[in-house]
Design a protein around this motif. Sequence first.
Motif, PDB file in Angstrom:
ATOM      1  N   GLU A   1     -16.607  65.178 -54.173  1.00  0.00           N
ATOM      2  CA  GLU A   1     -16.720  64.353 -55.389  1.00  0.00           C
ATOM      3  C   GLU A   1     -18.009  64.661 -56.152  1.00  0.00           C
ATOM      4  O   GLU A   1     -17.991  64.819 -57.374  1.00  0.00           O
ATOM      5  CB  GLU A   1     -16.683  62.860 -55.019  1.00  0.00           C
ATOM      6  CG  GLU A   1     -15.350  62.386 -54.472  1.00  0.00           C
ATOM      7  CD  GLU A   1     -14.200  62.627 -55.437  1.00  0.00           C
ATOM      8  OE1 GLU A   1     -14.349  62.285 -56.629  1.00  0.00           O
ATOM      9  OE2 GLU A   1     -13.158  63.184 -55.001  1.00  0.00           O
ATOM     10  N   ALA A   2     -19.112  64.756 -55.435  1.00  0.00           N
ATOM     11  CA  ALA A   2     -20.419  64.968 -56.090  1.00  0.00           C
ATOM     12  C   ALA A   2     -20.477  66.340 -56.750  1.00  0.00           C
ATOM     13  O   ALA A   2     -21.121  66.504 -57.791  1.00  0.00           O
ATOM     14  CB  ALA A   2     -21.550  64.810 -55.075  1.00  0.00           C
ATOM     15  N   SER A   3     -19.806  67.316 -56.153  1.00  0.00           N
ATOM     16  CA  SER A   3     -19.882  68.680 -56.713  1.00  0.00           C
ATOM     17  C   SER A   3     -19.160  68.769 -58.069  1.00  0.00           C
ATOM     18  O   SER A   3     -19.362  69.716 -58.807  1.00  0.00           O
ATOM     19  CB  SER A   3     -19.317  69.709 -55.732  1.00  0.00           C
ATOM     20  OG  SER A   3     -17.944  69.487 -55.563  1.00  0.00           O
ATOM     21  N   LYS A   4     -18.350  67.746 -58.376  1.00  0.00           N
ATOM     22  CA  LYS A   4     -17.664  67.760 -59.684  1.00  0.00           C
ATOM     23  C   LYS A   4     -18.563  67.210 -60.799  1.00  0.00           C
ATOM     24  O   LYS A   4     -18.187  67.226 -61.960  1.00  0.00           O
ATOM     25  CB  LYS A   4     -16.399  66.883 -59.626  1.00  0.00           C
ATOM     26  CG  LYS A   4     -15.330  67.396 -58.674  1.00  0.00           C
ATOM     27  CD  LYS A   4     -14.184  66.369 -58.620  1.00  0.00           C
ATOM     28  CE  LYS A   4     -13.302  66.601 -57.396  1.00  0.00           C
ATOM     29  NZ  LYS A   4     -12.514  65.400 -57.047  1.00  0.00           N
ATOM     30  N   ALA A   5     -19.731  66.677 -60.423  1.00  0.00           N
ATOM     31  CA  ALA A   5     -20.566  65.979 -61.414  1.00  0.00           C
ATOM     32  C   ALA A   5     -21.403  66.920 -62.268  1.00  0.00           C
ATOM     33  O   ALA A   5     -22.119  66.472 -63.162  1.00  0.00           O
ATOM     34  CB  ALA A   5     -21.475  64.974 -60.709  1.00  0.00           C
ATOM     35  N   GLY A   6     -21.346  68.216 -61.993  1.00  0.00           N
ATOM     36  CA  GLY A   6     -22.076  69.186 -62.823  1.00  0.00           C
ATOM     37  C   GLY A   6     -23.568  69.192 -62.587  1.00  0.00           C
ATOM     38  O   GLY A   6     -24.349  69.562 -63.463  1.00  0.00           O
ATOM     39  N   ILE A   7     -23.996  68.755 -61.410  1.00  0.00           N
ATOM     40  CA  ILE A   7     -25.428  68.791 -61.057  1.00  0.00           C
ATOM     41  C   ILE A   7     -25.855  70.255 -60.895  1.00  0.00           C
ATOM     42  O   ILE A   7     -25.124  71.062 -60.319  1.00  0.00           O
ATOM     43  CB  ILE A   7     -25.639  68.009 -59.729  1.00  0.00           C
ATOM     44  CG1 ILE A   7     -25.469  66.523 -59.972  1.00  0.00           C
ATOM     45  CG2 ILE A   7     -26.968  68.344 -59.077  1.00  0.00           C
ATOM     46  CD1 ILE A   7     -26.698  65.766 -60.364  1.00  0.00           C
ATOM     47  N   LYS A   8     -27.044  70.592 -61.405  1.00  0.00           N
ATOM     48  CA  LYS A   8     -27.489  71.989 -61.394  1.00  0.00           C
ATOM     49  C   LYS A   8     -27.777  72.491 -59.973  1.00  0.00           C
ATOM     50  O   LYS A   8     -27.380  73.585 -59.589  1.00  0.00           O
ATOM     51  CB  LYS A   8     -28.756  72.085 -62.262  1.00  0.00           C
ATOM     52  CG  LYS A   8     -29.000  73.468 -62.799  1.00  0.00           C
ATOM     53  CD  LYS A   8     -30.074  73.417 -63.894  1.00  0.00           C
ATOM     54  CE  LYS A   8     -31.189  74.380 -63.505  1.00  0.00           C
ATOM     55  NZ  LYS A   8     -32.488  74.010 -64.007  1.00  0.00           N
TER      56      LYS A   8
END
Length: 362
Positions: A133-140
Amino acid sequence: MTQSILTDIKKAAKKSLKARKDALANTQTQMEVLNGDLFADGELPFFKDKIAETGQFPLKPKTLEVLQINVGYMCNQVCAHCHVDAGPDRKEIMTRETMGQCLEVIRNTGAHTLDLTGGAPEMNPDFRWFVEEASKAGIKDFIVRSNLTIILANKKYHDLPEFFKKHNVHVVSSMPHYTRGKTDKQRGDGVFDKSIKALQMLNEVGYGMPDSNLRLDLVYNPSGAFLPADQAAMEHDFKKALKEDFDIDFHNLFAITNLPISRFLDYLIASDNYEDYMYSLVEAYNPAAVENVMCTNTISVSWDGWLYDCDFNQMLDLKVASKVKHIKHYNDDVLNNRDIIISQHCYGCTAGAGSSCQGTVA
Ligand code: SF4
Ligand code: SF4
């Protein structure tokens, strides 16, 4: 150090302070030690007075860059110097509900780095769901702090290198030394061999290779009551030794100073090194490091959703000095107005070239 103290520390290191019902499992007791005679009698200056000399008190946050989330204190190891007091006996684990609250913040905050830590974060039963889920948030920069041995601890973890690759996770792993003796002394018998195997597995899928975007960094922290040597020189030595002996590649080495809290504080007191260590931290105080200590750009979230200035303050149960104290009420503007809570353990972040979860800061 006498042989009996060494034996006691070794025995004790098989369980967390909490499981041993050690007085230092109580954060209040740790704070009493840190505020004790050495500072109260004026032998050494309180950290707040030291930073006031250069007009840096109260310490204030700058722009939030890093959200560090501790998904639980359970770990397959019981390292002698662990500041989390983690171990197999720790049951504190972040629930999916709290993870959901973190995801909400990850999606809305301006932080460019997400840093998942533990314990062994992979032992949280919802770890993979959270990473997906977190990897979909576009975090650099999406960091997972993996202790390496977890990859070999059980068949269900063997595919972690592939899983990390799939989600473009940046792997940051502890590796106290490139020799078996020093690594096993700090992290337990057999840890060195398993760590080497895990690093080779990560290299096999592309992690740490010279031109690879799959980032693999190592963390060094001293195995005793002394400060780390020069980070660049150590990185050079680690690279040379791991390549020559095991054909292992990695990107950067972060040198981290052990802070005098939790199991490292226990070790310092039991080995009669507490006073000398505090003296060496204060003597190495570097005002230039204060500018960039990690609490100035980081918020730390505990397994149960409380907010802290950093992972160390989390372990001392020093919640943020703000109206907003829990992830479910997260508010950047309110949090940015807070004063950062400091105490004598902060000397660990400002000694020499400084220290943070990303290595030196000055
Ligand atoms: S691997 Fe890390 S979290 Fe686990 S006991 Fe060691 S230092 Fe603590
Ligand atoms: S211990 Fe935490 S609060 Fe203290 S200087 Fe380091 S990062 Fe900041």
